[in-house]
Design an enzyme around this catalytic site. Structure first.
Site, short mmCIF file in Angstrom:
data_model
loop_
_atom_site.label_atom_id
_atom_site.label_comp_id
_atom_site.label_asym_id
_atom_site.label_seq_id
_atom_site.Cartn_x
_atom_site.Cartn_y
_atom_site.Cartn_z
N ASP A 193 -53.29 -57.04 16.39
CA ASP A 193 -53.44 -58.19 17.30
C ASP A 193 -53.07 -57.78 18.73
OD1 ASP A 193 -54.09 -59.91 15.11
OD2 ASP A 193 -51.97 -59.91 14.59
N HIS A 220 -50.11 -63.44 11.46
CA HIS A 220 -51.35 -62.65 11.49
C HIS A 220 -52.47 -63.37 10.76
CE1 HIS A 220 -54.02 -59.29 11.79
NE2 HIS A 220 -54.18 -59.28 10.47
N1 LIG Z 1 -52.41 -56.36 8.93
C1 LIG Z 1 -53.58 -56.21 9.51
O1 LIG Z 1 -53.68 -56.32 10.74
C2 LIG Z 1 -54.79 -55.89 8.71
C3 LIG Z 1 -54.75 -55.96 7.34
N2 LIG Z 1 -55.84 -55.62 6.60
C4 LIG Z 1 -55.72 -55.72 5.15
O2 LIG Z 1 -55.50 -54.42 4.60
C5 LIG Z 1 -55.91 -54.41 3.23
C6 LIG Z 1 -56.75 -53.18 2.93
O3 LIG Z 1 -57.95 -53.20 3.64
P1 LIG Z 1 -59.06 -52.03 3.44
O4 LIG Z 1 -58.41 -50.71 3.52
O5 LIG Z 1 -60.17 -52.34 4.34
O6 LIG Z 1 -59.49 -52.30 1.94
P2 LIG Z 1 -60.17 -51.26 0.91
O7 LIG Z 1 -60.67 -52.05 -0.24
O8 LIG Z 1 -61.13 -50.39 1.63
O9 LIG Z 1 -58.95 -50.35 0.47
C7 LIG Z 1 -57.88 -50.87 -0.26
C8 LIG Z 1 -57.35 -49.77 -1.14
O10 LIG Z 1 -56.27 -50.32 -1.89
C9 LIG Z 1 -56.32 -49.74 -3.15
N3 LIG Z 1 -55.59 -50.50 -4.15
C10 LIG Z 1 -55.95 -51.61 -4.83
N4 LIG Z 1 -54.99 -51.96 -5.68
C11 LIG Z 1 -53.98 -51.07 -5.52
C12 LIG Z 1 -52.71 -50.89 -6.12
N5 LIG Z 1 -52.27 -51.72 -7.08
N6 LIG Z 1 -51.95 -49.87 -5.72
C13 LIG Z 1 -52.39 -49.03 -4.76
N7 LIG Z 1 -53.58 -49.13 -4.16
C14 LIG Z 1 -54.36 -50.15 -4.55
C15 LIG Z 1 -57.81 -49.67 -3.49
O11 LIG Z 1 -58.06 -48.75 -4.54
C16 LIG Z 1 -58.38 -49.24 -2.16
O12 LIG Z 1 -58.47 -47.83 -2.07
C17 LIG Z 1 -56.65 -55.73 3.02
O13 LIG Z 1 -55.80 -56.64 2.38
C18 LIG Z 1 -56.97 -56.19 4.43
O14 LIG Z 1 -57.14 -57.58 4.52
C19 LIG Z 1 -56.99 -55.18 7.19
C20 LIG Z 1 -57.08 -55.08 8.56
C21 LIG Z 1 -56.00 -55.48 9.43
O1 LIG Z 2 -59.59 -60.01 9.44
C1 LIG Z 2 -59.24 -59.43 8.38
O2 LIG Z 2 -59.46 -59.85 7.25
C2 LIG Z 2 -58.51 -58.13 8.53
C3 LIG Z 2 -57.44 -58.31 9.52
O3 LIG Z 2 -56.37 -58.78 9.21
C4 LIG Z 2 -57.77 -58.07 10.92
O4 LIG Z 2 -58.77 -57.40 11.22
O5 LIG Z 2 -57.01 -58.54 11.76
#
Ligand SMILES: NC(=O)C1=CN([C@@H]2O[C@H](COP(=O)(O)OP(=O)(O)OC[C@H]3O[C@@H](n4cnc5c(N)ncnc54)[C@H](O)[C@@H]3O)[C@@H](O)[C@H]2O)C=CC1
Ligand SMILES: O=C([O-])CC(=O)C(=O)O
Length: 356
Positions: A193, A220
């Protein structure tokens, strides 16, 4: 060095090479220790990424391997870590990389870690809110935090998995139950953010984004993301239209990416960048550097809510000082009330998930 011990080390290094780093080796094994001596002698921190094979996890692993403060990098996921680990381990930087696959290797992945970064869990698709991820991600975060409580209770935790407004309270409840909770060490990552706010504000002002610092407080998700445009550095002023445009764009930056990706997930590359920027700040704090201040979603007394994102000072113990919000203008005060209303429900939902 004693010639025999030198020869033994060379043999061990060769054997370690023949056993790729993605293959889990016994902690007691000489091979693993020799592998560590071969490349990991540089002082530094031990960092684990949980969810390391995912859209965020992979570029995050790459960027962490480039960080000179990291001496050991553990990559854990339930799929694909052997390939990601083999790939990353060929980078000629200092950190030793080891891969861990599946829940039976979670404890080995976590043992001895100084910092654990968690991007594990499902991402949004168009039309979903972050809260729609709760049902799947809450359980994932619970399991991973149970592992942390058992294997590295003193580690700093950077929680990325959404919905952050609920997953951080979930993690806190898991740690409380295990008797290991230290609020200073649990940080929800809201750095994206801030990264977005710096970028969008710099665009409007015609500045280099590296010269701009926008505090973003609250939480967030949607209206809980509250940019404090009255506190932008360098000091500047905006028209009411600019304030409304910028606030809306910062609050909906995640949705902008989700829609542009059209079903292929949410922000991964900018998130990996933001995660490593935040993790690096935590590591510099752990090292004892002075004056490290970033925004994060933490246990807080800044408002009446038990968790809130604001500027925190990072030190050897994590978030050592939590700064108040500072003077808000009327627009921000109205935004704060909206943010608190939504946050209260999200926090309560996370707490109830563990206490139920
Ligand atoms: N805090 C923030 O600003 C942001 C948060 N996110 C969040 O981050 C998370 C991941 O996003 P992406 O990497 O794009 O998703 P993705 O689906 O590409 O990767 C997630 C990974 O987590 C793994 N996974 C699933 N269950 C698991 C477990 N029990 N133990 C270990 N690994 C496990 C999957 O195998 C996969 O490799 C989502 O919840 C998303 O909403 C995404 C962008 C910004
Ligand atoms: O928007 C989403 O789902 C992933 C996230 O938290 C971000 O990009 O800020």
């Amino acid at each position: 060095m004693h010639p025999t011990s030198e020869a033994n080390q060379r043999i061990a290094r060769l054997a370690a090479h023949l056993h790729p780093p993605n293959l889990q080796m016994e902690e007691s094994s000489g091979l693993r220790r020799a592998n560590c001596r071969a490349k990991g002698a540089a002082p530094g921190f031990k960092v684990a990424i949980l969810g390391a094979a995912g859209g965020i996890g992979q570029p995050l692993a790459m960027l962490m391997k480039m960080n000179p403060l990291v001496s050991v990098l553990h990559l854990y996921d339930v799929v694909n870590t052997p390939g990601v680990t083999a790939d990353i381990s060929h980078m000629d930087t200092g950190a030793v990389v080891r891969g861990f696959l599946g829940q039976q290797q979670l404890e080995d992945a976590l043992t001895g870690m100084d910092l654990v970064v968690i991007p594990a869990g499902v991402p949004r698709k168009p039309g979903m809110t972050r809260d729609d991820l709760f049902n799947i991600n809450a359980g994932i975060v619970r399991t991973l935090c149970e592992g942390i409580a058992k294997c590295c209770p003193n580690a700093i935790v950077n929680l990325i998995s959404n919905p952050v407004n609920s997953t951080v309270p979930i993690a806190a409840e898991v740690f409380k139950k295990a008797g290991t909770y230290d609020p200073k060490r649990l940080l929800g990552v809201t750095m994206l953010d801030v990264v977005r706010a710096n970028t969008f504000v710099a665009e409007v002002l015609g500045l280099d984004p590296r010269e701009v610092a926008v505090p973003v407080v609250g939480g967030h998700a949607g209206v809980t993301i509250l940019p404090l445009l009255s506190q932008v550095k360098p000091p500047c002023s905006f028209t009411p239209e600019e304030i409304s445009f910028l606030t809306d764009r910062i609050q909906n930056g995640g949705t902008e990416v989700v829609e542009a990706k059209a079903g292929a997930g949410s922000a991964t590359l900018s998130m990996a960048y933001a995660a490593v920027k935040f993790a690096d700040a935590c590591l510099r704090g752990l090292r004892g550097d002075a004056g490290i201040v970033e925004c994060a979603f933490v246990a807080s007394q800044v408002t009446e809510l038990p968790f809130f994102a604001s500027k925190v000072r990072l030190g050897r113990n994590g978030a050592e000082e939590i700064f108040p919000l500072g003077p808000l203008n009327e627009y921000e005060r109205v935004g704060l009330e909206k943010a608190k209303k939504e946050l209260a429900g999200s926090i309560q939902k996370g707490v109830a998930f563990i206490r139920k």
